[in-house]
Scaffold this active site. Sequence first.
Site: not given
Length: 272
Positions: A12, A74
């Site tokens: 992200s 992530c």
Amino acid sequence: MQQSSPIGIFDSGYGGLTVFRSIAEKLPQYDYIYLGDNARSPYGDHSFETIYRYTLECVEWLFSKGCKLVILACNTASAKALRTIQQKNLPTKYPDRRVLGVIRPTAEVIGSYTTSKQVGVMGTRGTVNSKSYLLEINKFFPDIKVHQQACPMWVPLIENNEHLQSGADFFVNEYCNALLAQADDIDCVLLACTHYPLLLPKLKASLPDYINILTQGEIVAASLVDYLDRHPGIDSQLAKTGFKSFYTSGDTNAFDEHASIFFGENLKSAKM
């Protein structure tokens, strides 16, 4: 799988660069494309549906760049989007592509780092609320008790380069104390966000010396080595010229400035 396919690595924002760094150190011969969705980060407080949509868009963009193997570096995306992508999107639209995450590789080995069988997990609200680590660790080590602590202020501190300043001490101590208050005999703390290794100096000062602080970069890199060994058909199609490229959905100048802190070297990014 077609020839000359780079490995895609998605996060992200910047945190996945700590995982990418470990992967590139262990597997320097492969080609890589890194994508940071900085324009929409952080993901931690978004809904499952939003994170799934954002993650799928970025995975499909990496597919469009030739990646047939993508690593979700992530924790939030791995917790909230990976399973749906693997079960819904890949079989119907991308049967020759693979998407892997960071949660399962960590859950598979965490039993080696605890004697008391009391493990702490520190992550974003999204990762903690998903209970993904509770479920995955229980599959491999049902005798381990997992204690979770959300740390919503850590990613903003890190992404604003305030993580080593004295002002960050309050939030480091607050979340560490809240975790340790859940059990007296926690002897392993997993940093379940790829940003958090940048807080290691402060975490080591805040947590007792006997606690193993576990970061994910080397674990995920070792897991990828094993995966490619077990899937020679995939490995044979991956490009191996050692080329790395970096993309961001946000401002490239800001990405380049901050990314070097995570990746350990200067880099030049392009717009997604």
